[in-house]
Design an enzyme around this catalytic site. Sequence first.
Site, PDB file in Angstrom:
ATOM      1  N   LYS A  53       0.840  -1.210   0.000  1.00 34.55           N
ATOM      2  CA  LYS A  53       0.000   0.000   0.000  1.00 34.55           C
ATOM      3  C   LYS A  53       0.874   1.258   0.000  1.00 34.55           C
ATOM      4  O   LYS A  53       0.619   2.208  -0.740  1.00 34.55           O
ATOM      5  CB  LYS A  53      -0.944  -0.019   1.215  1.00 34.55           C
ATOM      6  CG  LYS A  53      -2.045  -1.060   1.070  1.00 34.55           C
ATOM      7  CD  LYS A  53      -2.832  -1.317   2.341  1.00 34.55           C
ATOM      8  CE  LYS A  53      -3.777  -2.498   2.111  1.00 34.55           C
ATOM      9  NZ  LYS A  53      -4.526  -2.922   3.300  1.00 34.55           N
ATOM     10  N   GLN A  97      -4.803  -1.596   9.534  1.00 37.64           N
ATOM     11  CA  GLN A  97      -4.672  -2.920   8.918  1.00 37.64           C
ATOM     12  C   GLN A  97      -5.271  -3.987   9.835  1.00 37.64           C
ATOM     13  O   GLN A  97      -4.956  -4.063  11.015  1.00 37.64           O
ATOM     14  CB  GLN A  97      -3.185  -3.217   8.648  1.00 37.64           C
ATOM     15  CG  GLN A  97      -2.940  -4.503   7.891  1.00 37.64           C
ATOM     16  CD  GLN A  97      -3.495  -4.477   6.463  1.00 37.64           C
ATOM     17  OE1 GLN A  97      -3.355  -3.491   5.753  1.00 37.64           O
ATOM     18  NE2 GLN A  97      -4.121  -5.566   6.058  1.00 37.64           N
ATOM     19  N   ASP A 120     -10.954   2.666   3.385  1.00 37.20           N
ATOM     20  CA  ASP A 120     -11.178   1.215   3.301  1.00 37.20           C
ATOM     21  C   ASP A 120     -12.670   0.918   3.113  1.00 37.20           C
ATOM     22  O   ASP A 120     -13.040  -0.180   2.707  1.00 37.20           O
ATOM     23  CB  ASP A 120     -10.707   0.531   4.597  1.00 37.20           C
ATOM     24  CG  ASP A 120      -9.494  -0.354   4.373  1.00 37.20           C
ATOM     25  OD1 ASP A 120      -9.165  -0.634   3.200  1.00 37.20           O
ATOM     26  OD2 ASP A 120      -8.884  -0.779   5.371  1.00 37.20           O
TER      27      ASP A 120
END
Length: 281
Positions: A53, A97, A120
């Site tokens: 990422k 995460q 997200d």
Amino acid sequence: MTAQLIDGNALSRQLRANVAARVTALKAKGITPGLAVILVGDNPASHVYVRNKVKACEDTGMHSVLESWPASMTEAELLGRVNTLNQDASIHGVLVQLPLPAHIDAQKVIEAIDPAKDVDGFHIASAGALMTGLPGFWPCTPYGCMKMLESIGYDLKGKHAVVIGRSNIVGKPMALMLLQNNATVTICHSGTKDLKAMTLQADLVVAAVGKRNVLTADMVKPGAVVIDVGMNRNDEGKLCGDVDFAGVKEVAGYITPVPGGVGPMTITMLMVNTLESAEKT
Ligand code: NAP
């Protein structure tokens, strides 16, 4: 019949080039899109994901911040970091995460992210926006699948889509996106009695289970589109999906490979969401 491949790497390259151009345009106006990624603990797969990422941010000209914290970090400390990043004007996307260590309530942490920075798309506000058809961040993996369908010019109107899996991050949002685009959608899960009877009726199958060979050639209608979200290891330790690729490609009309399918698209859509968050400021 041999299916046409939907190449996630090639499509990602195209989309990321577009993101990079828009980042350049935004920088000319004095705004650099910024993504903050918080990693807690030592999960080896998570380390790989966050590295990818951050690299994607670098490649597209975005600013990124990677915070790596030990597994002993408390929930209160993590909530504090999220709050600080929520207030940071140089950050347009905040991502924690998953999975988190067991002593931290992941849902509570996700709900602490400012919905305006929820790139997200896991916040309940983002889920609610998708459910009601309002603008909001779409979860990156199913969003990437939608882009793959768009890339082949697939018109979902009136098509029967079968989604295998009903997780909050893939299966359910996938089904809602397909529904919003006028497909007739069936959602299957571990309690589905006759999966084959469902998939044989499908013009489009999305497999998001996490088990090898959930979808085999005898379960696919000739010419159907097959999207494989699964990420598993085969007996040789190589990455593979949920679909028996060798068999299904002889029946399907289109198919996504693993690796090189949905995986790269997920990170690409994270870049798109972060860019669009910055464009709104
Ligand atoms: P998850 O939370 O474990 O959900 C799996 C779903 O599959 C559940 O809804 C489960 O049903 C269903 N299921 C399990 N066994 C089944 C069976 N035999 N028949 C039909 N349905 C069955 O997993 P996830 O997070 O959605 O991820 C799914 C897969 O996608 C994993 O392999 C994951 O690694 C991969 N993934 C890939 C990406 C990417 O970027 N490529 C991103 C995210 C996830 P119940 O609800 O009844 O338990």
